[in-house]
Scaffold this motif. Structure first.
Motif, PDB file in Angstrom:
ATOM      1  N   ASP A 136       5.729   9.611  -2.744  1.00  9.97           N
ATOM      2  CA  ASP A 136       7.153   9.813  -2.618  1.00  9.97           C
ATOM      3  C   ASP A 136       8.138   8.816  -2.976  1.00  9.97           C
ATOM      4  OD1 ASP A 136       9.598  11.005  -1.725  1.00  9.97           O
ATOM      5  OD2 ASP A 136       8.716  11.010   0.310  1.00  9.97           O
ATOM      6  N   GLU A 137       9.165   9.090  -3.684  1.00  9.00           N
ATOM      7  CA  GLU A 137      10.197   8.149  -4.169  1.00  9.00           C
ATOM      8  C   GLU A 137      11.519   8.552  -3.701  1.00  9.00           C
ATOM      9  OE1 GLU A 137      10.017   7.848  -8.370  1.00  9.00           O
ATOM     10  OE2 GLU A 137       8.325   6.679  -8.432  1.00  9.00           O
ATOM     11  N   ASN A 138      11.500   9.625  -2.867  1.00 10.02           N
ATOM     12  CA  ASN A 138      12.761   9.907  -2.114  1.00 10.02           C
ATOM     13  C   ASN A 138      13.106   9.011  -1.004  1.00 10.02           C
ATOM     14  OD1 ASN A 138      14.695  11.141  -0.291  1.00 10.02           O
ATOM     15  ND2 ASN A 138      14.783  12.933  -2.002  1.00 10.02           N
ATOM     16  N   GLN A 139      14.163   7.972  -1.185  1.00  8.75           N
ATOM     17  CA  GLN A 139      14.432   7.135   0.179  1.00  8.75           C
ATOM     18  C   GLN A 139      14.667   7.901   1.520  1.00  8.75           C
ATOM     19  OE1 GLN A 139      16.605   3.608  -0.662  1.00  8.75           O
ATOM     20  NE2 GLN A 139      17.823   3.815   0.957  1.00  8.75           N
ATOM     21  N   LEU A 140      15.116   9.155   1.434  1.00  9.53           N
ATOM     22  CA  LEU A 140      15.538   9.807   2.671  1.00  9.53           C
ATOM     23  C   LEU A 140      14.212  10.100   3.336  1.00  9.53           C
ATOM     24  CD1 LEU A 140      18.808  11.893   1.736  1.00  9.53           C
ATOM     25  CD2 LEU A 140      18.457   9.918   3.159  1.00  9.53           C
ATOM     26  N   SER A 141      13.373  10.871   2.656  1.00 11.82           N
ATOM     27  CA  SER A 141      12.250  11.385   3.157  1.00 11.82           C
ATOM     28  C   SER A 141      11.005  10.129   3.538  1.00 11.82           C
ATOM     29  CB  SER A 141      11.234  12.248   2.060  1.00 11.82           C
ATOM     30  OG  SER A 141      11.313  11.707   0.655  1.00 11.82           O
ATOM     31  N   ILE A 142      11.299   8.924   2.818  1.00 14.68           N
ATOM     32  CA  ILE A 142      10.605   8.003   3.074  1.00 14.68           C
ATOM     33  C   ILE A 142      10.940   7.446   4.300  1.00 14.68           C
ATOM     34  CG2 ILE A 142      10.110   5.381   2.448  1.00 14.68           C
ATOM     35  CD1 ILE A 142      10.176   6.229  -0.325  1.00 14.68           C
ATOM     36  N   GLN A 143      12.298   7.251   4.419  1.00 18.53           N
ATOM     37  CA  GLN A 143      12.800   6.805   5.981  1.00 18.53           C
ATOM     38  C   GLN A 143      12.257   7.555   7.008  1.00 18.53           C
ATOM     39  OE1 GLN A 143      16.929   6.230   5.015  1.00 18.53           O
ATOM     40  NE2 GLN A 143      16.749   4.371   4.357  1.00 18.53           N
ATOM     41  N   PHE A 144      12.354   8.977   6.586  1.00 20.04           N
ATOM     42  CA  PHE A 144      12.062  10.035   7.715  1.00 20.04           C
ATOM     43  C   PHE A 144      10.549   9.734   8.330  1.00 20.04           C
ATOM     44  CE2 PHE A 144      10.115  14.077   8.838  1.00 20.04           C
ATOM     45  CZ  PHE A 144      10.946  14.526   9.931  1.00 20.04           C
ATOM     46  N   PHE A 145       9.590   9.514   7.270  1.00 25.38           N
ATOM     47  CA  PHE A 145       8.215   9.163   7.872  1.00 25.38           C
ATOM     48  C   PHE A 145       7.976   7.703   8.118  1.00 25.38           C
ATOM     49  CE2 PHE A 145       7.789  13.152   5.343  1.00 25.38           C
ATOM     50  CZ  PHE A 145       7.043  13.883   6.257  1.00 25.38           C
ATOM     51  N   ASN A 146       9.057   7.061   8.292  1.00 30.10           N
ATOM     52  CA  ASN A 146       8.978   5.520   8.583  1.00 30.10           C
ATOM     53  C   ASN A 146       8.312   4.599   7.580  1.00 30.10           C
ATOM     54  OD1 ASN A 146      10.329   5.866  11.021  1.00 30.10           O
ATOM     55  ND2 ASN A 146       8.311   6.712  11.952  1.00 30.10           N
ATOM     56  N   GLY A 147       8.407   5.117   6.438  1.00 31.06           N
ATOM     57  CA  GLY A 147       7.875   4.231   5.231  1.00 31.06           C
ATOM     58  C   GLY A 147       8.963   3.106   5.084  1.00 31.06           C
ATOM     59  N   ILE A 148       8.693   1.858   4.363  1.00 28.62           N
ATOM     60  CA  ILE A 148       9.401   0.813   4.307  1.00 28.62           C
ATOM     61  C   ILE A 148      10.074   1.001   2.765  1.00 28.62           C
ATOM     62  CG2 ILE A 148       8.092  -0.490   5.849  1.00 28.62           C
ATOM     63  CD1 ILE A 148       7.147  -2.046   3.415  1.00 28.62           C
ATOM     64  N   GLY A 149       9.772   1.798   1.725  1.00 31.46           N
ATOM     65  CA  GLY A 149      10.233   1.717   0.589  1.00 31.46           C
ATOM     66  C   GLY A 149      11.618   1.904   0.305  1.00 31.46           C
ATOM     67  N   LEU A 150      12.275   1.019  -0.653  1.00 36.86           N
ATOM     68  CA  LEU A 150      13.749   1.235  -0.693  1.00 36.86           C
ATOM     69  C   LEU A 150      14.212   1.201  -2.057  1.00 36.86           C
ATOM     70  CD1 LEU A 150      14.906  -1.196   1.964  1.00 36.86           C
ATOM     71  CD2 LEU A 150      15.091   1.059   2.294  1.00 36.86           C
ATOM     72  N   ARG A 201       0.870  -1.165  -0.007  1.00 36.53           N
ATOM     73  CA  ARG A 201       0.078   0.032   0.152  1.00 36.53           C
ATOM     74  C   ARG A 201       0.830   1.336   0.001  1.00 36.53           C
ATOM     75  NH1 ARG A 201      -2.575  -2.471   4.325  1.00 36.53           N
ATOM     76  NH2 ARG A 201      -1.973  -0.810   5.602  1.00 36.53           N
ATOM     77  N   PRO A 202       0.675   2.159  -0.742  1.00 34.94           N
ATOM     78  CA  PRO A 202       1.389   3.325  -0.884  1.00 34.94           C
ATOM     79  C   PRO A 202       1.849   4.121   0.414  1.00 34.94           C
ATOM     80  CG  PRO A 202      -0.282   3.691  -2.620  1.00 34.94           C
ATOM     81  CD  PRO A 202      -0.491   2.180  -1.723  1.00 34.94           C
ATOM     82  N   GLU A 203       0.750   4.151   1.385  1.00 34.30           N
ATOM     83  CA  GLU A 203       0.958   4.859   2.571  1.00 34.30           C
ATOM     84  C   GLU A 203       2.025   4.002   3.436  1.00 34.30           C
ATOM     85  OE1 GLU A 203      -3.044   2.481   3.013  1.00 34.30           O
ATOM     86  OE2 GLU A 203      -1.914   3.710   1.632  1.00 34.30           O
ATOM     87  N   ILE A 204       1.898   2.636   3.388  1.00 33.97           N
ATOM     88  CA  ILE A 204       2.955   1.836   3.964  1.00 33.97           C
ATOM     89  C   ILE A 204       4.396   2.048   3.472  1.00 33.97           C
ATOM     90  CG2 ILE A 204       3.836  -0.655   4.463  1.00 33.97           C
ATOM     91  CD1 ILE A 204       1.127   0.571   6.149  1.00 33.97           C
ATOM     92  N   TRP A 205       4.421   2.268   1.943  1.00 35.28           N
ATOM     93  CA  TRP A 205       5.554   2.177   1.278  1.00 35.28           C
ATOM     94  C   TRP A 205       6.152   3.675   1.464  1.00 35.28           C
ATOM     95  CZ3 TRP A 205       8.419  -0.464  -2.103  1.00 35.28           C
ATOM     96  CH2 TRP A 205       9.304  -0.070  -2.746  1.00 35.28           C
ATOM     97  N   ALA A 206       5.560   4.653   1.713  1.00 36.49           N
ATOM     98  CA  ALA A 206       5.979   6.170   1.857  1.00 36.49           C
ATOM     99  C   ALA A 206       6.042   6.508   3.232  1.00 36.49           C
ATOM    100  CB  ALA A 206       5.116   7.058   1.076  1.00 36.49           C
ATOM    101  N   GLY A 207       4.921   5.944   4.116  1.00 38.52           N
ATOM    102  CA  GLY A 207       4.994   6.326   5.627  1.00 38.52           C
ATOM    103  C   GLY A 207       3.788   6.828   5.720  1.00 38.52           C
ATOM    104  N   ILE A 208       3.156   6.710   7.009  1.00 34.49           N
ATOM    105  CA  ILE A 208       1.750   6.785   7.364  1.00 34.49           C
ATOM    106  C   ILE A 208       1.479   8.189   7.225  1.00 34.49           C
ATOM    107  CG2 ILE A 208      -0.135   6.754   8.948  1.00 34.49           C
ATOM    108  CD1 ILE A 208       0.114   3.959   7.463  1.00 34.49           C
ATOM    109  N   LEU A 209       2.496   9.102   7.739  1.00 25.38           N
ATOM    110  CA  LEU A 209       2.402  10.327   8.122  1.00 25.38           C
ATOM    111  C   LEU A 209       2.959  11.182   6.770  1.00 25.38           C
ATOM    112  CD1 LEU A 209       3.026  10.585  11.737  1.00 25.38           C
ATOM    113  CD2 LEU A 209       0.956  10.575  10.686  1.00 25.38           C
ATOM    114  N   ASN A 210       3.430  10.557   5.960  1.00 24.33           N
ATOM    115  CA  ASN A 210       4.156  11.192   4.787  1.00 24.33           C
ATOM    116  C   ASN A 210       2.777  11.834   3.853  1.00 24.33           C
ATOM    117  OD1 ASN A 210       5.285  12.084   2.339  1.00 24.33           O
ATOM    118  ND2 ASN A 210       6.640  10.203   2.355  1.00 24.33           N
ATOM    119  N   PRO A 211       2.851  13.325   3.686  1.00 23.44           N
ATOM    120  CA  PRO A 211       1.820  13.692   2.904  1.00 23.44           C
ATOM    121  C   PRO A 211       1.817  13.345   1.488  1.00 23.44           C
ATOM    122  CG  PRO A 211       3.343  15.392   3.345  1.00 23.44           C
ATOM    123  CD  PRO A 211       3.925  14.302   4.392  1.00 23.44           C
ATOM    124  N   ASP A 212       3.132  13.014   0.988  1.00 24.64           N
ATOM    125  CA  ASP A 212       3.063  12.695  -0.499  1.00 24.64           C
ATOM    126  C   ASP A 212       3.119  10.875  -0.573  1.00 24.64           C
ATOM    127  OD1 ASP A 212       3.650  12.039  -3.095  1.00 24.64           O
ATOM    128  OD2 ASP A 212       5.822  13.263  -3.005  1.00 24.64           O
TER     129      ASP A 212
END
Length: 294
Positions: free
Chosen positions: A61-75, A47-58
């Motif tokens: 998002d495909e930026n690994q740094l911001s994904i990690q900031f929002f605790n997403g799992i996408g790599l 799910r996109p919200e799991i990939w990018a992070g639950i609190l990620n407004p985008d």
């Protein structure tokens, strides 16, 4: 297969587990309307919200740094500096990396799968698929066989959905194939014996789970093939039992109806399992097998 082996070399997660997960997810997406259909090589859906992070407004998002900031799992799995849900390598690498955090042996992978899916049956199905891929050392396991030898004497018609009264009103969840007592009954697909024993409706019966989340049910048997056991790997055409007339009573009851094979197929979609009409598949497999023998 090349993609599975590539991710295995990076994460040490054996390729057959990756193949089992991928195939399970692909089959689930084909069976459900609430999930998008797979567009790439892999079938895994995150799910996109799991990939990018639950609190990620985008959520795209495909930026690994911001994904990690929002605790997403996408790599980023292929080194293009993007963690994209549209990239097969990124998706498979991300899932493998998740499992890697639990460990790379069998038991730890099972724990990781349970934490992800929270469903024992799903874990069991995936592990079964992995066993099949490991055993046959390939991923093209879609061949089928008609459940009886096509040169034997038998007859059948579409009986799925017909009314049944023994044990209470119910619907017939299969096709009855009438044949002589003891005519060989064969596995219809690559799969694993998931159930073997007695049922008051089905008598001596066998259940086999195939590579496509389908559960093949064989009932009213006269007996089982020698040495057939739970957990055994089977392939199309393998002897599993014989046509009989067992059932409709306590263990050992037989002869209340003419000898026949009750054959049913059930589909698992990740939440539940339901029967569907096996008749068109039986006709197809029968025709394919007869054409091979010409």
């Amino acid at each position: 297969m090349n993609l599975y082996k590539q991710i295995e070399s990076i994460t040490n997660i054996p390729w057959y587990y990756l193949a089992g997960i991928d195939q399970y997810e692909r089959n689930v997406r084909q069976a459900r309307r609430d999930l998008p259909k797979a567009e790439g090589i892999t079938g895994i859906y995150i799910r996109p919200e799991i990939w990018a992070g639950i609190l990620n407004p985008d959520t795209t998002d495909e930026n690994q740094l911001s994904i990690q900031f929002f605790n997403g799992i996408g790599l980023d799995g292929d080194g293009d500096k993007k963690a994209s849900l549209k990239n097969d390598v990124d998706i498979l690498y991300t899932f493998a990396h998740y499992l890697q955090s639990y460990g790379t042996n069998h038991d730890n992978i099972k724990i990781g799968l349970w934490d992800y899916y929270k469903r024992d049956k799903t874990v069991g199905i995936i592990i079964g698929k992995a066993r099949l891929y490991k055993h046959f050392e390939r991923i093209d396991l879609d061949d089928h066989a008609f459940p009886l030898p096509v040169r034997s004497h038998y007859s059948y018609r579409n009986t799925w959905g017909a009314a049944r009264g023994w044990g209470g009103r119910r619907s017939h969840e299969g096709t009855d194939i009438f044949a002589g007592y003891g005519v060989p009954v064969r596995a219809t697909a690559y799969g694993i014996v998931e159930m073997k024993g007695w049922n008051r409706f089905g008598g001596w019966r066998i259940g086999i789970r195939d590579i496509n989340n389908n559960y093949h049910y064989f009932a009213h048997l006269s007996g089982f093939a020698k040495d057939l056991k739970l957990g055994q790997i089977v392939e199309p055409g393998m002897l599993i039992g014989g046509v009989g007339s067992s059932g409709y009573g306590p263990p050992g009851t037989s002869g209340k109806f003419p000898p026949h094979l009750h054959y049913g197929i059930y589909k698992d979609n990740g939440y539940t399992e339901w029967s569907f009409d096996p008749y068109p598949h039986l006709k197809l497999w029968e025709r394919q097998e007869r054409n091979k023998k010409k």
